[in-house]
Design a protein around this motif. Structure first.
Motif, PDB file in Angstrom:
ATOM      1  N   ALA A   8       0.806  -1.229   0.000  1.00 15.53           N
ATOM      2  CA  ALA A   8       0.000   0.000   0.000  1.00 15.53           C
ATOM      3  C   ALA A   8       0.836   1.276   0.000  1.00 15.53           C
ATOM      4  CB  ALA A   8      -0.946   0.004   1.204  1.00 15.53           C
ATOM      5  N   THR A   9       2.094   1.197   0.435  1.00 18.33           N
ATOM      6  CA  THR A   9       2.926   2.401   0.492  1.00 18.33           C
ATOM      7  C   THR A   9       3.869   2.529  -0.701  1.00 18.33           C
ATOM      8  OG1 THR A   9       4.627   1.270   1.813  1.00 18.33           O
ATOM      9  CG2 THR A   9       2.866   2.393   3.014  1.00 18.33           C
ATOM     10  N   PRO A  15      -1.279   5.475  -4.997  1.00 15.57           N
ATOM     11  CA  PRO A  15      -2.388   5.957  -5.827  1.00 15.57           C
ATOM     12  C   PRO A  15      -3.541   4.960  -5.921  1.00 15.57           C
ATOM     13  CG  PRO A  15      -0.498   5.380  -7.207  1.00 15.57           C
ATOM     14  CD  PRO A  15      -0.032   5.345  -5.787  1.00 15.57           C
ATOM     15  N   ALA A  16      -3.269   3.660  -5.793  1.00 11.78           N
ATOM     16  CA  ALA A  16      -4.351   2.682  -5.817  1.00 11.78           C
ATOM     17  C   ALA A  16      -5.264   2.849  -4.612  1.00 11.78           C
ATOM     18  CB  ALA A  16      -3.784   1.264  -5.867  1.00 11.78           C
ATOM     19  N   VAL A  17      -4.663   3.035  -3.436  1.00 15.41           N
ATOM     20  CA  VAL A  17      -5.465   3.253  -2.230  1.00 15.41           C
ATOM     21  C   VAL A  17      -6.327   4.496  -2.392  1.00 15.41           C
ATOM     22  CG1 VAL A  17      -5.360   3.897   0.213  1.00 15.41           C
ATOM     23  CG2 VAL A  17      -3.920   2.039  -0.652  1.00 15.41           C
ATOM     24  N   GLY A  29      -4.479  -1.853   4.496  1.00 11.94           N
ATOM     25  CA  GLY A  29      -3.130  -2.052   3.992  1.00 11.94           C
ATOM     26  C   GLY A  29      -2.387  -3.033   4.875  1.00 11.94           C
ATOM     27  N   LEU A  30      -1.725  -4.015   4.273  1.00 13.11           N
ATOM     28  CA  LEU A  30      -0.994  -5.015   5.047  1.00 13.11           C
ATOM     29  C   LEU A  30       0.247  -4.375   5.663  1.00 13.11           C
ATOM     30  CD1 LEU A  30      -1.032  -8.116   5.703  1.00 13.11           C
ATOM     31  CD2 LEU A  30       0.696  -8.342   3.900  1.00 13.11           C
ATOM     32  N   ALA A  31       0.379  -4.493   7.000  1.00 13.03           N
ATOM     33  CA  ALA A  31       1.522  -3.925   7.721  1.00 13.03           C
ATOM     34  C   ALA A  31       2.384  -5.059   8.246  1.00 13.03           C
ATOM     35  CB  ALA A  31       1.043  -3.046   8.867  1.00 13.03           C
ATOM     36  N   ARG A  32       3.572  -5.197   7.694  1.00 13.04           N
ATOM     37  CA  ARG A  32       4.429  -6.315   8.090  1.00 13.04           C
ATOM     38  C   ARG A  32       5.022  -6.116   9.482  1.00 13.04           C
ATOM     39  NH1 ARG A  32       7.477  -3.577   4.130  1.00 13.04           N
ATOM     40  NH2 ARG A  32       9.467  -2.729   4.894  1.00 13.04           N
ATOM     41  N   ALA A  33       5.013  -4.878   9.974  1.00 10.92           N
ATOM     42  CA  ALA A  33       5.522  -4.576  11.309  1.00 10.92           C
ATOM     43  C   ALA A  33       4.831  -3.320  11.820  1.00 10.92           C
ATOM     44  CB  ALA A  33       7.042  -4.375  11.284  1.00 10.92           C
ATOM     45  N   ALA A  34       4.857  -3.142  13.139  1.00 15.04           N
ATOM     46  CA  ALA A  34       4.170  -2.000  13.744  1.00 15.04           C
ATOM     47  C   ALA A  34       4.718  -0.672  13.244  1.00 15.04           C
ATOM     48  CB  ALA A  34       4.279  -2.077  15.261  1.00 15.04           C
ATOM     49  N   ASP A  35       6.025  -0.628  12.919  1.00 15.16           N
ATOM     50  CA  ASP A  35       6.599   0.642  12.474  1.00 15.16           C
ATOM     51  C   ASP A  35       6.164   1.030  11.059  1.00 15.16           C
ATOM     52  OD1 ASP A  35       8.038  -1.162  10.968  1.00 15.16           O
ATOM     53  OD2 ASP A  35      10.014  -0.545  11.701  1.00 15.16           O
ATOM     54  N   ARG A  36       5.464   0.131  10.363  1.00 15.98           N
ATOM     55  CA  ARG A  36       4.948   0.452   9.035  1.00 15.98           C
ATOM     56  C   ARG A  36       3.537   1.032   9.086  1.00 15.98           C
ATOM     57  NH1 ARG A  36       7.840   2.005   5.909  1.00 15.98           N
ATOM     58  NH2 ARG A  36       6.397   1.532   4.199  1.00 15.98           N
ATOM     59  N   GLU A  37       2.904   0.955  10.241  1.00 13.13           N
ATOM     60  CA  GLU A  37       1.522   1.409  10.345  1.00 13.13           C
ATOM     61  C   GLU A  37       1.341   2.901  10.074  1.00 13.13           C
ATOM     62  OE1 GLU A  37      -0.262   0.025  13.942  1.00 13.13           O
ATOM     63  OE2 GLU A  37       0.023  -2.101  13.435  1.00 13.13           O
ATOM     64  N   LEU A  41      -1.271   4.422   7.359  1.00 13.72           N
ATOM     65  CA  LEU A  41      -2.298   5.381   7.756  1.00 13.72           C
ATOM     66  C   LEU A  41      -2.234   6.639   6.900  1.00 13.72           C
ATOM     67  CD1 LEU A  41      -2.190   5.104  11.648  1.00 13.72           C
ATOM     68  CD2 LEU A  41      -4.193   4.693  10.193  1.00 13.72           C
ATOM     69  N   ALA A  42      -1.022   7.041   6.538  1.00 13.59           N
ATOM     70  CA  ALA A  42      -0.852   8.250   5.722  1.00 13.59           C
ATOM     71  C   ALA A  42      -1.474   8.108   4.340  1.00 13.59           C
ATOM     72  CB  ALA A  42       0.628   8.595   5.599  1.00 13.59           C
ATOM     73  N   THR A  43      -1.625   6.885   3.858  1.00 15.74           N
ATOM     74  CA  THR A  43      -2.260   6.675   2.544  1.00 15.74           C
ATOM     75  C   THR A  43      -3.783   6.767   2.636  1.00 15.74           C
ATOM     76  OG1 THR A  43      -2.561   4.267   2.732  1.00 15.74           O
ATOM     77  CG2 THR A  43      -0.399   5.059   1.952  1.00 15.74           C
ATOM     78  N   GLY A  44      -4.303   6.670   3.858  1.00 11.38           N
ATOM     79  CA  GLY A  44      -5.747   6.644   4.051  1.00 11.38           C
ATOM     80  C   GLY A  44      -6.290   5.256   4.329  1.00 11.38           C
TER      81      GLY A  44
END
Length: 287
Positions: A8-9, A15-17, A29-37, A41-44
């Motif tokens: 997603a990032t 742009p897809a999101v 959006g799939l988050a592989r780790a907490a630091d990617r959240e 979130l910034a993508t919406g």
């Protein structure tokens, strides 16, 4: 529709999101780790924890979704692209990631639609011929993992899922790697696409029947694309690597082919059209 976006990032994911949200879909959006959240979130999109390489973890993340859009890649940076080893993480995403995704989808009854990214560089050299989805393939080197990824998810059709496999053209424009380098003959054909149009094609594919779909803008000659890249990079002309030389290098050879890829199948199935159909200066304007 409830849609999970993997990657997603990324250059296509962002742009897809945005397009999915604008169309009224619920997007995760799939988050592989907490630091990617925070980035997700910034993508919406709503971050959902999960591991692309672990089918059990991925199945947990996919529950409650109607569709999954897998746009994950790990393309090496410009300083590493000529090293074969640098492509190993991207091959793993496509090979192991797609296998885990297929296994996970089998565990989630409510998920009915799978869209898997891929590349159009897998086509054999077609000369001046237009290349539709039935054209011969010649996967080689780092492009081969794209064909395997498609095969991994295609098996889900037997389980009654709608499975769309995308062959996306060379990403060129704002947000993508800019290199004024052209491999092959100036008279040969190439197919590029702006990331925004590629993302729109991926989203449109959610409405398509199962199958393989090309996603590209209007094909142009390599000389024409080279001129556009040179102007965007602020140099007099693009560097050209002769076809005979590029053909001897396993990493370069697929990019040196003449590939006049057409996307009429996706257009006819979904109504999708490129908003930027021909490479030009507007492709490099920041949105």
């Amino acid at each position: 529709m409830r849609v999970m976006v993997i990657g997603a990032t990324g250059v296509l994911g962002v742009p897809a999101v945005a397009r999915l949200l604008a169309a009224g879909h619920e997007v995760s959006g799939l988050a592989r780790a907490a630091d990617r959240e925070p980035a997700i979130l910034a993508t919406g999109a709503k971050p959902v924890p999960g591991d692309l390489f672990d089918a059990t973890s991925l199945a947990t993340a996919l529950r409650g979704h109607d569709a999954v859009l897998n746009l994950a890649t790990r393309i090496p940076g410009p300083d590493e692209m000529t090293r074969k080893a640098a492509w190993a993480p991207n091959d793993r995403v496509r090979l192991a990631g797609s296998a885990a995704l297929a296994a996970a989808v089998r565990q989630v009854d409510e998920l009915r639609i799978v869209v898997q990214e891929g590349i159009s560089f897998v086509y054999a050299d077609g000369g001046d011929r237009e290349l539709d989805e039935k054209a011969p393939l010649r996967p080689r080197g780092v492009t081969a993992s794209s064909v395997t990824a498609h095969a991994n998810v295609a098996a889900l059709e037997a389980a009654g899922r709608t499975v769309i496999r995308l062959r996306i053209a060379n990403l060129v424009g704002s947000g993508a790697l800019l290199s004024p380098l052209v491999l092959g003959s100036r008279k040969d054909w190439t197919t590029a696409i702006h990331p925004q149009d590629a993302a729109a094609g991926a989203v449109a594919a959610l409405e398509a029947p199962s199958g393989v779909y090309n996603v590209g803008a209007t094909p142009v000659t390599k000389a024409e694309l080279g001129a556009v890249l040179a102007e965007a990079a602020g140099v007099r002309k693009a560097r050209m690597v002769p076809k005979w030389l590029a053909s001897r290098l396993s990493l370069a050879e697929p990019l040196a082919r003449s590939q006049r890829v057409v996307s009429r199948k996706l257009e006819e199935a979904t109504g999708w059209r490129c908003q930027l159909p021909v490479p030009g200066p507007q492709w490099f304007e920041k949105s």
